[in-house]
Design a protein around this motif. Structure first.
Motif, PDB file in Angstrom:
ATOM      1  N   SER A   1      17.497  23.489  18.340  1.00  0.00           N
ATOM      2  CA  SER A   1      18.707  22.907  17.774  1.00  0.00           C
ATOM      3  C   SER A   1      19.346  23.870  16.777  1.00  0.00           C
ATOM      4  O   SER A   1      18.650  24.626  16.087  1.00  0.00           O
ATOM      5  CB  SER A   1      18.389  21.595  17.049  1.00  0.00           C
ATOM      6  OG  SER A   1      17.874  20.635  17.924  1.00  0.00           O
ATOM      7  N   TRP A   2      20.672  23.820  16.721  1.00  0.00           N
ATOM      8  CA  TRP A   2      21.377  24.419  15.592  1.00  0.00           C
ATOM      9  C   TRP A   2      21.145  23.500  14.395  1.00  0.00           C
ATOM     10  O   TRP A   2      21.188  22.275  14.526  1.00  0.00           O
ATOM     11  CB  TRP A   2      22.871  24.496  15.880  1.00  0.00           C
ATOM     12  CG  TRP A   2      23.256  25.448  16.963  1.00  0.00           C
ATOM     13  CD1 TRP A   2      23.392  25.170  18.293  1.00  0.00           C
ATOM     14  CD2 TRP A   2      23.555  26.832  16.813  1.00  0.00           C
ATOM     15  NE1 TRP A   2      23.758  26.299  18.983  1.00  0.00           N
ATOM     16  CE2 TRP A   2      23.876  27.336  18.101  1.00  0.00           C
ATOM     17  CE3 TRP A   2      23.590  27.696  15.717  1.00  0.00           C
ATOM     18  CZ2 TRP A   2      24.220  28.667  18.315  1.00  0.00           C
ATOM     19  CZ3 TRP A   2      23.944  29.018  15.937  1.00  0.00           C
ATOM     20  CH2 TRP A   2      24.247  29.492  17.219  1.00  0.00           C
ATOM     21  N   ARG A   3      20.909  24.074  13.227  1.00  0.00           N
ATOM     22  CA  ARG A   3      20.703  23.272  12.027  1.00  0.00           C
ATOM     23  C   ARG A   3      21.640  23.726  10.928  1.00  0.00           C
ATOM     24  O   ARG A   3      21.971  24.916  10.821  1.00  0.00           O
ATOM     25  CB  ARG A   3      19.247  23.394  11.551  1.00  0.00           C
ATOM     26  CG  ARG A   3      18.234  22.766  12.483  1.00  0.00           C
ATOM     27  CD  ARG A   3      16.815  23.106  12.039  1.00  0.00           C
ATOM     28  NE  ARG A   3      16.565  22.706  10.649  1.00  0.00           N
ATOM     29  CZ  ARG A   3      15.503  23.123   9.937  1.00  0.00           C
ATOM     30  NH1 ARG A   3      14.618  23.951  10.489  1.00  0.00           N
ATOM     31  NH2 ARG A   3      15.330  22.727   8.698  1.00  0.00           N
ATOM     32  N   LEU A   4      22.054  22.785  10.099  1.00  0.00           N
ATOM     33  CA  LEU A   4      22.905  23.067   8.953  1.00  0.00           C
ATOM     34  C   LEU A   4      22.324  22.345   7.747  1.00  0.00           C
ATOM     35  O   LEU A   4      22.072  21.138   7.812  1.00  0.00           O
ATOM     36  CB  LEU A   4      24.333  22.581   9.213  1.00  0.00           C
ATOM     37  CG  LEU A   4      25.354  22.917   8.113  1.00  0.00           C
ATOM     38  CD1 LEU A   4      25.782  24.376   8.237  1.00  0.00           C
ATOM     39  CD2 LEU A   4      26.572  22.010   8.207  1.00  0.00           C
ATOM     40  N   GLU A   5      22.082  23.084   6.667  1.00  0.00           N
ATOM     41  CA  GLU A   5      21.572  22.503   5.431  1.00  0.00           C
ATOM     42  C   GLU A   5      22.599  22.742   4.322  1.00  0.00           C
ATOM     43  O   GLU A   5      23.082  23.863   4.135  1.00  0.00           O
ATOM     44  CB  GLU A   5      20.234  23.134   5.040  1.00  0.00           C
ATOM     45  CG  GLU A   5      19.107  22.879   6.031  1.00  0.00           C
ATOM     46  CD  GLU A   5      18.632  21.431   6.018  1.00  0.00           C
ATOM     47  OE1 GLU A   5      18.782  20.760   4.957  1.00  0.00           O
ATOM     48  OE2 GLU A   5      18.127  20.962   7.055  1.00  0.00           O
ATOM     49  N   VAL A   6      22.941  21.691   3.601  1.00  0.00           N
ATOM     50  CA  VAL A   6      23.956  21.741   2.548  1.00  0.00           C
ATOM     51  C   VAL A   6      23.334  21.278   1.241  1.00  0.00           C
ATOM     52  O   VAL A   6      22.709  20.206   1.187  1.00  0.00           O
ATOM     53  CB  VAL A   6      25.160  20.850   2.901  1.00  0.00           C
ATOM     54  CG1 VAL A   6      26.202  20.876   1.783  1.00  0.00           C
ATOM     55  CG2 VAL A   6      25.784  21.267   4.224  1.00  0.00           C
ATOM     56  N   ASP A   7      23.506  22.080   0.180  1.00  0.00           N
ATOM     57  CA  ASP A   7      22.995  21.723  -1.140  1.00  0.00           C
ATOM     58  C   ASP A   7      24.098  21.895  -2.178  1.00  0.00           C
ATOM     59  O   ASP A   7      24.848  22.887  -2.147  1.00  0.00           O
ATOM     60  CB  ASP A   7      21.806  22.605  -1.522  1.00  0.00           C
ATOM     61  CG  ASP A   7      20.591  22.340  -0.658  1.00  0.00           C
ATOM     62  OD1 ASP A   7      19.952  21.297  -0.844  1.00  0.00           O
ATOM     63  OD2 ASP A   7      20.304  23.178   0.226  1.00  0.00           O
ATOM     64  N   LEU A   8      24.191  20.933  -3.097  1.00  0.00           N
ATOM     65  CA  LEU A   8      25.141  20.986  -4.198  1.00  0.00           C
ATOM     66  C   LEU A   8      24.366  21.159  -5.493  1.00  0.00           C
ATOM     67  O   LEU A   8      23.485  20.356  -5.815  1.00  0.00           O
ATOM     68  CB  LEU A   8      25.975  19.701  -4.261  1.00  0.00           C
ATOM     69  CG  LEU A   8      27.172  19.593  -3.310  1.00  0.00           C
ATOM     70  CD1 LEU A   8      26.729  19.588  -1.857  1.00  0.00           C
ATOM     71  CD2 LEU A   8      27.974  18.333  -3.616  1.00  0.00           C
ATOM     72  N   ILE A   9      24.700  22.204  -6.241  1.00  0.00           N
ATOM     73  CA  ILE A   9      23.988  22.528  -7.474  1.00  0.00           C
ATOM     74  C   ILE A   9      24.987  22.529  -8.620  1.00  0.00           C
ATOM     75  O   ILE A   9      25.903  23.372  -8.647  1.00  0.00           O
ATOM     76  CB  ILE A   9      23.316  23.905  -7.368  1.00  0.00           C
ATOM     77  CG1 ILE A   9      22.403  23.957  -6.128  1.00  0.00           C
ATOM     78  CG2 ILE A   9      22.535  24.232  -8.640  1.00  0.00           C
ATOM     79  CD1 ILE A   9      21.961  25.345  -5.747  1.00  0.00           C
TER      80      ILE A   9
ATOM     81  N   GLY B   1      25.033  12.957  -2.932  1.00  0.00           N
ATOM     82  CA  GLY B   1      25.452  13.711  -4.100  1.00  0.00           C
ATOM     83  C   GLY B   1      24.726  15.022  -4.296  1.00  0.00           C
ATOM     84  O   GLY B   1      25.108  15.817  -5.162  1.00  0.00           O
ATOM     85  N   ARG B   2      23.676  15.267  -3.474  1.00  0.00           N
ATOM     86  CA  ARG B   2      22.865  16.461  -3.708  1.00  0.00           C
ATOM     87  C   ARG B   2      22.664  17.325  -2.453  1.00  0.00           C
ATOM     88  O   ARG B   2      22.832  18.551  -2.532  1.00  0.00           O
ATOM     89  CB  ARG B   2      21.498  16.072  -4.266  1.00  0.00           C
ATOM     90  CG  ARG B   2      21.554  15.415  -5.635  1.00  0.00           C
ATOM     91  CD  ARG B   2      20.162  15.016  -6.084  1.00  0.00           C
ATOM     92  NE  ARG B   2      19.288  16.173  -6.203  1.00  0.00           N
ATOM     93  CZ  ARG B   2      19.135  16.882  -7.305  1.00  0.00           C
ATOM     94  NH1 ARG B   2      19.806  16.556  -8.400  1.00  0.00           N
ATOM     95  NH2 ARG B   2      18.316  17.904  -7.345  1.00  0.00           N
TER      96      ARG B   2
END
Length: 215
Positions: free
Chosen positions: A136-144, A121-122
């Motif tokens: 490595s390729w990195r992906l960071e996802v944040d929901l605000i 959820g976050r």
């Protein structure tokens, strides 16, 4: 490889969440730019900006979506929902949190990703290491949460400046498909070719290739 002319028959792309090498068939010579069945699309404006942290270069995108964080999370976390805007996935039973992901499209090959961390959820973090690559390729996802809406923040590493335009345009393409899916609009009305043609120069300026440098 520049890949910005309409006459070029094939394009090496790296799309989506830190993708690997993909060969994508381009529009047939002589077709109107952005045409699909006679419909001409407007080239999307790039939104990403460059950031530097964790001793790496990143491109950062944000989308404000008029849906709750729980609804946005479901579109990201549910395999059934993802299949409607980005692609299909299958968990690999190896105990490492790896899964096989295939981006939507007839010409795209599956790739193995690792779920590095998740706070349901976050936020979540993913990585992909291309064969033979040092990083490595990195992906960071944040929901605000933002009132009744949600601010979606996506950060993606750029480990090879030469392919930054393909990587970044691909991420913009899929993020806009996600927004369309959540807002009950047509997902397949988006045209990847138009994203690349309209955004490549922006990302080349953000991530210039240094003469004589290797990534």
């Amino acid at each position: 490889m520049q890949g910005t002319t309409e006459s070029q028959a094939q394009l090496r792309t790296d799309r989506g969440a830190g993708t690997g090498s993909i060969l994508r068939q381009r529009q047939a010579p002589g077709a109107a730019p952005g045409s699909r069945g006679g419909t001409v699309t407007r080239r999307p404006v790039p939104t990403g900006h460059r950031a530097r942290h964790d001793d790496q270069d990143w491109v950062v995108y944000t989308r404000r979506i008029d849906r709750s964080a729980a609804t946005v999370w479901e579109a990201l976390a549910s395999a059934d929902a993802r299949a409607q805007w980005v692609g299909t996935s299958r968990v690999i039973d190896d105990g490492n949190g790896d899964f096989l992901f295939t981006f939507e499209g007839d010409d795209l090959l599956p790739m193995t990703y690792r779920l590095d961390h998740v706070e349901p959820g976050r936020s979540a973090g993913l990585s992909l290491r291309d064969p033979g690559a040092e990083r490595s390729w990195r992906l960071e996802v944040d929901l605000i949460p933002d009132g009744t809406a949600t601010l979606l923040r996506v950060e993606q590493t750029i480990v090879n400046a030469a392919i930054a335009p393909w990587v970044a345009a691909g991420c913009e393409f899929y993020l806009d498909r996600l927004v369309a899916f959540l807002e009950d609009r047509e997902v397949r009305g988006h045209d990847y070719d138009e994203y690349f043609l309209g955004q490549a120069d922006h990302y080349r300026r953000l991530f210039p290739v240094q003469r004589g440098a290797t990534d």
